[in-house]
Design a protein around this motif. Structure first.
Motif, PDB file in Angstrom:
ATOM      1  N   SER A  83      27.432  43.597  37.529  1.00 50.63           N
ATOM      2  CA  SER A  83      28.074  42.464  38.176  1.00 50.63           C
ATOM      3  C   SER A  83      27.483  42.213  39.554  1.00 50.63           C
ATOM      4  CB  SER A  83      29.577  42.720  38.300  1.00 50.63           C
ATOM      5  OG  SER A  83      30.182  41.734  39.118  1.00 50.63           O
ATOM      6  N   PRO A  84      27.312  40.955  39.932  1.00 51.33           N
ATOM      7  CA  PRO A  84      26.861  40.647  41.299  1.00 51.33           C
ATOM      8  C   PRO A  84      27.816  41.180  42.360  1.00 51.33           C
ATOM      9  CG  PRO A  84      26.727  38.706  39.898  1.00 51.33           C
ATOM     10  CD  PRO A  84      27.453  39.741  39.105  1.00 51.33           C
ATOM     11  N   THR A 118      31.121  36.367  34.832  1.00 50.20           N
ATOM     12  CA  THR A 118      31.852  36.489  33.584  1.00 50.20           C
ATOM     13  C   THR A 118      31.054  37.133  32.476  1.00 50.20           C
ATOM     14  OG1 THR A 118      31.390  34.133  33.571  1.00 50.20           O
ATOM     15  CG2 THR A 118      33.678  34.782  33.575  1.00 50.20           C
ATOM     16  N   CYS A 119      29.826  37.477  32.727  1.00 46.28           N
ATOM     17  CA  CYS A 119      28.976  38.051  31.679  1.00 46.28           C
ATOM     18  C   CYS A 119      29.289  39.530  31.515  1.00 46.28           C
ATOM     19  CB  CYS A 119      27.503  37.850  32.007  1.00 46.28           C
ATOM     20  SG  CYS A 119      27.035  36.128  32.133  1.00 46.28           S
ATOM     21  N   THR A 120      30.439  39.827  30.961  1.00 43.32           N
ATOM     22  CA  THR A 120      30.856  41.223  30.821  1.00 43.32           C
ATOM     23  C   THR A 120      30.598  41.757  29.431  1.00 43.32           C
ATOM     24  OG1 THR A 120      33.072  40.486  30.228  1.00 43.32           O
ATOM     25  CG2 THR A 120      32.649  40.970  32.551  1.00 43.32           C
ATOM     26  N   MET A 171      30.139  49.245  31.076  1.00 43.28           N
ATOM     27  CA  MET A 171      29.320  48.393  31.941  1.00 43.28           C
ATOM     28  C   MET A 171      29.073  49.114  33.263  1.00 43.28           C
ATOM     29  SD  MET A 171      30.089  44.504  33.231  1.00 43.28           S
ATOM     30  CE  MET A 171      31.318  44.946  34.447  1.00 43.28           C
ATOM     31  N   PRO A 172      27.836  49.169  33.730  1.00 44.07           N
ATOM     32  CA  PRO A 172      27.560  49.843  35.002  1.00 44.07           C
ATOM     33  C   PRO A 172      28.326  49.199  36.151  1.00 44.07           C
ATOM     34  CG  PRO A 172      25.526  49.412  33.806  1.00 44.07           C
ATOM     35  CD  PRO A 172      26.611  48.676  33.083  1.00 44.07           C
ATOM     36  N   HIS A 173      28.804  50.023  37.048  1.00 43.03           N
ATOM     37  CA  HIS A 173      29.552  49.522  38.192  1.00 43.03           C
ATOM     38  C   HIS A 173      29.278  50.417  39.398  1.00 43.03           C
ATOM     39  CE1 HIS A 173      32.306  52.294  35.971  1.00 43.03           C
ATOM     40  NE2 HIS A 173      32.337  52.843  37.167  1.00 43.03           N
ATOM     41  N   LYS A 174      29.801  50.018  40.524  1.00 47.79           N
ATOM     42  CA  LYS A 174      29.574  50.754  41.769  1.00 47.79           C
ATOM     43  C   LYS A 174      30.253  52.109  41.712  1.00 47.79           C
ATOM     44  CE  LYS A 174      30.461  50.534  46.693  1.00 47.79           C
ATOM     45  NZ  LYS A 174      29.156  51.046  47.057  1.00 47.79           N
ATOM     46  N   LEU A 202      32.092  44.651  48.167  1.00 45.86           N
ATOM     47  CA  LEU A 202      30.787  44.381  47.571  1.00 45.86           C
ATOM     48  C   LEU A 202      30.771  43.036  46.870  1.00 45.86           C
ATOM     49  CD1 LEU A 202      29.517  47.681  46.048  1.00 45.86           C
ATOM     50  CD2 LEU A 202      28.789  46.500  48.072  1.00 45.86           C
ATOM     51  N   GLY A 203      29.580  42.494  46.710  1.00 50.09           N
ATOM     52  CA  GLY A 203      29.355  41.266  45.961  1.00 50.09           C
ATOM     53  C   GLY A 203      27.891  40.947  46.006  1.00 50.09           C
ATOM     54  N   GLN A 204      27.481  39.847  45.445  1.00 49.09           N
ATOM     55  CA  GLN A 204      26.069  39.460  45.376  1.00 49.09           C
ATOM     56  C   GLN A 204      25.918  38.019  45.772  1.00 49.09           C
ATOM     57  OE1 GLN A 204      23.254  41.043  44.360  1.00 49.09           O
ATOM     58  NE2 GLN A 204      21.936  39.286  44.304  1.00 49.09           N
ATOM     59  N   HIS A 205      25.023  37.738  46.720  1.00 51.50           N
ATOM     60  CA  HIS A 205      24.719  36.365  47.074  1.00 51.50           C
ATOM     61  C   HIS A 205      23.474  35.942  46.321  1.00 51.50           C
ATOM     62  CE1 HIS A 205      24.237  32.659  49.220  1.00 51.50           C
ATOM     63  NE2 HIS A 205      23.040  33.038  49.648  1.00 51.50           N
TER      64      HIS A 205
END
Length: 850
Positions: free
Chosen positions: A196-197, A187-189, A1-4, A174-177
């Protein structure tokens, strides 16, 4: 899964003071980011090195509100364009660009977040910034970037040892608003391309760092709960995450307002914002019952022998934010202080920090020891302000006592895992060395004390599990080593050339090796603490290290040392022989030496010998082919002459038998004049084929010849492909298709091969290949004439369309059927027309094939 993906700023074309490109490695509501120099030259560029080779999926840029570049270009590379292995240098490959709006609609008050989806593999990313949008606020014509974010997957080298783990990620907050429910999205992993947001740039730039850490921990618990089908627990966590996101944004606004108040020196407002933040934070944590949510869920349906042993647990916020301590005393629980104030010091902390308390006061030291990170940061900033305002003329002993007490707190804060606290400690340390000591004219012993007490701890932080903190620590050590107050002491180089311990962490070994390489370029050898002896002994021993990156950097250091000291370096290396060169590293080193000296490497020598052999063979084949061509041309002419004489004699015999009078025999043409007025390529004969007439015929009308559209030379159609590949002035722009064997422009060749639409060529012995119509036809020289000149032959020979009529031209007796005259070969020209490429012009105007 793509990540930072974490990154390090390798270089930049420049920056305004206080706005270095290294600020881009930090994501928080209060960051300022990078700014170009005032009235800079464009384009400006920044080069980033990702902590792992990865496949980039998404790039994000947060632009400044008014220092806005008109365009940003992206380039990627597997390595920097410099030699490590001298004969393997790569360049950056362009990915594309994004345009940024001029922000006029918002009055230059909003910041644009630009997200770009890409798919590219590499480890180095270059950003090119073009001219700025002009507006009334940007009076110095600058461009700026507040933040940059990279999201991707680790690229598989095919070797598990090269696949880096998630510990290499920079743990930017990090996170997503989102206007929707971000807690549900987390949870959509299951999707391989799901991002991920919590890895998005927007959330982190508006979130309180402490809350962001807690959100991530709750999100992990939520995913675990869903996997274990504990849906009630997951629902609670989801709601808590959603509430905390709102809390984090509010606290982030408070933090920005507090910083603005400090900049304006409105300390009453800053204190009010600080108290407001703490009261709101504590109130929210209580309402959410945060600790019960984060505590491990109860064990049930788990076999007794598989249950983990019980261990002492810390509260989540404290555990995440508490600095490292040795022999901590859990029995000494701190007492809670008044609202908005740090808790009092424990007995153990009071004993440990008593010298600092005597000099700086208990209130400030209590803040530095607080379990709340904002108090620790504020204590360091307050100490910074206190030292800056210390008046000149203060007694030396008092100044020294304040310095040593400050270094005690700095050394402790360097171990802090919270980035703002860690950065505040570095800011304070820099000020003490570069401003406090020079201002009060303290001795070099005090500077040496500061360096000696802090450099071991800083070096330890270069091996931190957090990539971001590793980078900050390494960069500060490099910066500190270049301070004029520190440089002359030669302390830091002596630490960097100490042999690597066998049990030291991978990150620490890599950081020490990298720091050595960087500082060696900045300082050189001599009176800097680096000598040929200590650098080479360290580097040679590093060639045996278990980590590939350490060995790779050691090779680069040795090559750099050889550039400066040449023969002295060879004393530390084994002899350059076949046995030594079996080791790949030593082979690379010695070939690098040859490259530096301007000598050919073994690989280049072998390539030169091979090229010379191939060239000799090619010349030999060309000579044989030329002779064979001339011989074949003569044989064809002789056979043609004999064939023409046969029918003429047969007609004469028949006419005689019938009693008809035979025409008087025409005088024969001497052999040495037979080729006069004859085109030896198409066989046409004409009285107009003088020297200039033949040139005109070759240039415009001969059906067996054509003009190369690239170099304008006249060549035989049968050798056009070979001409484009080996003789044409533009030959470097052509490549050969392995399927159809034709010359194709290199820029078109990949698409040509991929489409598989070309007609496959047959072996030369089985068929000729026409480069005009791309068809295969019968082999042999005569088949070319039939194909190119015959009515049912090549449909793409454009010279056929210029054939107006064919008039039989009488031949002298004894020479057989006349050869026809084609086109307007008798037309006159006013200038000399070049002889066709590939034709040799000999005495007596005889033309032969090459």
């Amino acid at each position: 899964m793509p990540h930072k993906i974490g990154f390090v700023v390798v270089s930049s074309s420049g920056h305004e003071d206080g706005f270095s490109a290294r600020e881009l490695m930090i994501h928080a509501p209060t960051v300022s980011g990078w700014r170009s120099p005032r009235f800079c030259q464009f384009p400006q560029e920044i080069v980033l090195q990702m902590v792992e080779r990865c496949r980039i999926r998404k790039l994000q840029l947060l632009a400044h509100q008014y220092m806005i570049p008109s365009k940003v270009e992206f380039y990627i590379s597997e390595s920097l364009p410099e030699y490590f292995v001298p004969y393997q240098a790569e360049r950056f490959r362009r990915l594309g660009y994004v345009s940024l709006c001029d922000n006029e609609k918002t009055g230059c008050k909003a910041r644009e977040l630009k997200s770009v989806y890409v798919d590219a593999v590499g480890q180095f990313l270059k950003l090119i910034f073009h001219e700025n949008h002009v507006n009334k606020y940007n009076i110095y014509n600058q461009v700026a970037l507040v933040a940059v974010n990279i999201i991707g997957d680790p690229a598989d080298f095919g070797d598990e040892s090269n696949i880096t783990s998630r510990e290499k990620l920079i743990d930017h907050y990090l996170g997503q608003h989102s206007s929707e429910d971000p807690a549900l999205e987390g949870t959509c992993t299951g999707k391989s391309d799901y991002i991920s947001p919590l890895d998005d740039l927007a959330f982190d730039m508006y979130q309180d760092p402490e809350v962001a850490q807690i959100i991530r921990k709750l999100d992990e618990r939520k995913r675990e709960a869903v996997q274990k089908e504990r849906y009630d627990y997951a629902k609670k966590l989801k709601q808590a995450i959603a509430d905390l996101q709102k809390v984090g944004e509010r606290l982030g606004r408070y933090e920005v307002e507090k910083r603005c108040a400090v900049e304006k020196e409105d300390y009453d407002l800053a204190k009010e914002k600080k108290q407001q933040m703490e009261q709101f934070r504590n109130q929210v944590y209580e309402q959410l019952q945060l600790h019960s949510l984060v505590d491990a869920e109860p064990l049930q349906s788990v076999p007794y022998d598989e249950r983990p042993l019980p261990a002492t647990r810390k509260q989540p916020a404290a555990a995440a934010l508490e600095p490292e301590k040795s022999d901590s005393d859990v029995s000494e629980a701190p007492k809670r202080g008044a609202a908005g104030e740090p808790e009092p010091l424990t007995e153990k902390a009071l004993r440990e920090a008593s010298p600092a308390v005597d000099v700086l006061g208990e209130s400030l030291v209590a803040g530095a020891y607080s379990k709340t990170w904002s108090y620790r940061e504020d204590a360091l900033l307050a100490l910074y302000k206190q030292l800056m305002e210390t008046p000149a003329g203060t007694p030396k002993e008092e100044l020294k006592s304040m310095l040593r007490a400050s270094i005690f707190l700095v050394r402790r804060a360097i171990r802090d895992i919270v980035t703002p606290v860690f950065q505040a400690s570095l800011k304070l340390l820099k000020m003490i060395i570069t401003q406090y000591i020079p201002k009060h004219k303290l001795s070099k012993l005090e500077t040496a004390h500061c360096v000696e007490r802090t450099i071991p701890v800083l070096l330890t932080r270069t091996g931190d599990s957090s990539a971001r903190l590793r980078v900050i620590a390494s960069n500060f050590i490099q910066e500190m080593a270049l301070f004029k107050e520190v440089r002359s002491l030669q302390i830091i180089p002596s630490y960097l050339v100490q042999p690597l311990k066998a049990n030291c962490s991978t990150h620490l070994a890599m950081s020490q090796m990298s720091l050595l390489a960087r500082l060696l370029k900045d300082l050189g050898t001599g009176t800097t603490g680096f000598t040929i002896d200590n650098v080479m002994k360290f580097s040679v021993s590093a060639l045996e290290h278990r980590v590939y990156e350490v060995r790779e950097t050691a090779v680069r250091v040795i090559l750099d040392m050889y550039k400066q000291h040449r023969a002295f370096i060879l004393e530390y290396l084994p002899p350059d022989d076949s046995t030594t060169r079996k080791n790949v590293l030593y082979k690379t080193i010695f070939e690098g030496f040859a490259k530096i000296d301007g000598r050919p490497t073994d690989a280049e020598i072998r390539a030169q010998k091979k090229a010379a052999t191939e060239e000799a063979e090619k010349r030999k084949k060309d000579e044989i082919k030329a002779l064979q061509g001339q011989l074949a041309a003569l044989k064809d002419i002789q056979a043609e002459a004999q064939g023409k004489e046969g029918p003429s004699l047969e007609v004469e015999s028949q006419d005689t038998q019938e009693g008809k009078a035979a025409p008087p025999p025409a005088p024969e043409i001497p052999d040495n004049h037979y080729l006069d007025n004859l085109c030896i390529f198409c066989g046409e004969r004409s009285e107009s084929f003088t020297e200039e007439g033949l040139d005109l015929h070759y240039w415009k009308h001969c059906l067996m010849l054509t003009r190369c559209t690239h170099c304008k030379q006249v060549v035989e159609i049968s050798s056009l492909t070979e001409h484009l590949l080996t003789e044409c002035d533009k030959k470097d722009g052509f490549g050969k298709c392995y399927r159809c064997s034709e010359a194709i422009l290199k820029e078109e060749l990949p698409r040509h091969i991929k489409t598989k639409e070309c007609n496959p060529a047959k072996p030369e012995k089985l068929a000729n290949r026409c480069p005009l119509c791309h068809e295969n036809f019968s082999p042999g020289e005569e088949a070319w004439k039939v194909h190119l000149m015959g009515p049912a032959g090549c449909t793409m020979n454009l010279r056929k369309t210029h054939v107006l009529h064919k008039v039989p031209a009488p031949l002298p007796a004894g020479r057989g059927t006349a050869v026809t005259k084609t086109g307007t070969s008798g037309s006159k020209v006013g200038s000399k027309i070049p002889t066709p490429k590939g034709l040799n012009k000999s005495s007596g105007r005889t033309y032969t094939k090459r």
